[in-house]
Design a protein around this motif. Structure first.
Motif, PDB file in Angstrom:
ATOM      1  N   LEU A 104       0.828  -1.215   0.000  1.00 26.77           N
ATOM      2  CA  LEU A 104       0.000   0.000   0.000  1.00 26.77           C
ATOM      3  C   LEU A 104       0.861   1.264   0.000  1.00 26.77           C
ATOM      4  O   LEU A 104       0.564   2.228  -0.714  1.00 26.77           O
TER       5      LEU A 104
ATOM      6  N   PHE B 277       2.331   1.641  -3.467  1.00 27.97           N
ATOM      7  CA  PHE B 277       1.306   2.121  -4.387  1.00 27.97           C
ATOM      8  C   PHE B 277       1.058   3.609  -4.177  1.00 27.97           C
ATOM      9  O   PHE B 277       1.001   4.388  -5.132  1.00 27.97           O
ATOM     10  N   THR B 278       0.924   4.014  -2.926  1.00 27.32           N
ATOM     11  CA  THR B 278       0.681   5.422  -2.609  1.00 27.32           C
ATOM     12  C   THR B 278       1.808   6.300  -3.148  1.00 27.32           C
ATOM     13  O   THR B 278       1.558   7.347  -3.768  1.00 27.32           O
TER      14      THR B 278
ATOM     15  N   VAL C 290       1.575   6.451  -7.106  1.00 25.21           N
ATOM     16  CA  VAL C 290       0.511   7.283  -7.674  1.00 25.21           C
ATOM     17  C   VAL C 290       0.751   8.758  -7.371  1.00 25.21           C
ATOM     18  O   VAL C 290       0.437   9.618  -8.197  1.00 25.21           O
TER      19      VAL C 290
ATOM     20  N   PRO D 181      -6.314  10.571  -5.066  1.00 23.63           N
ATOM     21  CA  PRO D 181      -7.461   9.701  -4.757  1.00 23.63           C
ATOM     22  C   PRO D 181      -8.760  10.488  -4.893  1.00 23.63           C
ATOM     23  O   PRO D 181      -8.771  11.718  -4.780  1.00 23.63           O
TER      24      PRO D 181
ATOM     25  N   GLY E 152      -8.110  -4.288  -0.972  1.00 21.85           N
ATOM     26  CA  GLY E 152      -6.960  -3.398  -1.108  1.00 21.85           C
ATOM     27  C   GLY E 152      -6.551  -3.229  -2.556  1.00 21.85           C
ATOM     28  O   GLY E 152      -6.319  -2.111  -3.035  1.00 21.85           O
ATOM     29  N   ALA E 153      -6.471  -4.344  -3.287  1.00 22.84           N
ATOM     30  CA  ALA E 153      -6.089  -4.279  -4.700  1.00 22.84           C
ATOM     31  C   ALA E 153      -7.134  -3.523  -5.517  1.00 22.84           C
ATOM     32  O   ALA E 153      -6.787  -2.690  -6.372  1.00 22.84           O
TER      33      ALA E 153
ATOM     34  N   CYS F  87      -6.969   0.219  -4.751  1.00 23.74           N
ATOM     35  CA  CYS F  87      -5.810   0.801  -5.440  1.00 23.74           C
ATOM     36  C   CYS F  87      -6.113   0.985  -6.929  1.00 23.74           C
ATOM     37  O   CYS F  87      -5.832   2.043  -7.501  1.00 23.74           O
TER      38      CYS F  87
ATOM     39  N   THR G 126      -8.426   3.848  -7.526  1.00 27.11           N
ATOM     40  CA  THR G 126      -7.734   5.131  -7.427  1.00 27.11           C
ATOM     41  C   THR G 126      -6.997   5.458  -8.716  1.00 27.11           C
ATOM     42  O   THR G 126      -7.044   6.591  -9.200  1.00 27.11           O
ATOM     43  N   ALA G 127      -6.328   4.463  -9.279  1.00 23.99           N
ATOM     44  CA  ALA G 127      -5.481   4.696 -10.450  1.00 23.99           C
ATOM     45  C   ALA G 127      -6.268   4.720 -11.758  1.00 23.99           C
ATOM     46  O   ALA G 127      -6.001   5.562 -12.631  1.00 23.99           O
TER      47      ALA G 127
ATOM     48  N   THR H 276     -11.680  -0.094 -13.482  1.00 26.15           N
ATOM     49  CA  THR H 276     -11.978  -0.853 -12.264  1.00 26.15           C
ATOM     50  C   THR H 276     -13.479  -1.027 -12.094  1.00 26.15           C
ATOM     51  O   THR H 276     -13.937  -2.104 -11.702  1.00 26.15           O
TER      52      THR H 276
END
Length: 163
Positions: free
Chosen positions: A31, A34-35, A38, A45, A122-123, A126, A129-130, A135
């Motif tokens: 995480l 990833f943060t 991005v 976000p 979590g995936a 993420c 967000t991206a 998604t």
């Protein structure tokens, strides 16, 4: 962590606390990575997540966790960490963790849909967000499969009660 610490927590001594710590650290590190990635790309976000998207993410998380933890077709993912205990309902299988340490901890994780759901959520969050549009599409597909599952269960229930 010492054997005494584990003994105080688990008198049988078979809880892989160090393995769980490795998995939790991996999750948090993922995480954080990833943060950082991005942010470096300038992705922000969402300010808010609409209730419909929460429902979609929830249905997709449910289905992803069931697929990973119980589906026959994903047995190859679980096999190094689990052993088959039997068949469940609706073509699902029941696996039990095996081994010690990290191997056992991973077995506990991948054989438990409730445990896998945290990683799946979590995936998906993420990804949301991206690439939110993509998604949502993936989540819609998984949500459709979830609805289909429940309709299959309902059909089976009506057939059993009709007899």
């Amino acid at each position: 962590m010492t054997v005494a610490d584990t003994a105080r927590y688990d008198d049988q001594g078979d809880t892989p606390l160090a393995g769980y710590a490795v998995l939790a650290g991996t999750f948090v590190t993922g995480l954080a990575g990833f943060t950082a990635a991005v942010r470096a790309r300038g992705v922000r976000p969402p300010r808010q997540v609409p209730p419909w998207d929460v429902a979609l993410l929830g249905a997709a998380t449910y289905k992803t966790s069931r697929l990973l933890a119980n589906d026959k077709i994903t047995s190859f993912v679980r096999a190094p960490f689990t052993e088959r205990q039997g068949d469940g309902e609706a073509a699902e299988v029941m696996d039990a963790p095996r081994g010690k340490g990290v191997r056992r901890a991973v077995g506990d994780l991948v054989s438990c849909p409730f445990c896998v759901s945290v990683w799946a959520a979590g995936a998906l969050v993420c990804a949301y967000t991206a690439v939110p549009r993509a998604t949502r599409l993936v989540c819609a597909g998984l949500g459709a499969v979830t609805m289909s599952d429940w309709l299959q269960y309902a059909w089976t229930w009506t057939q059993q009660n009709a007899e």
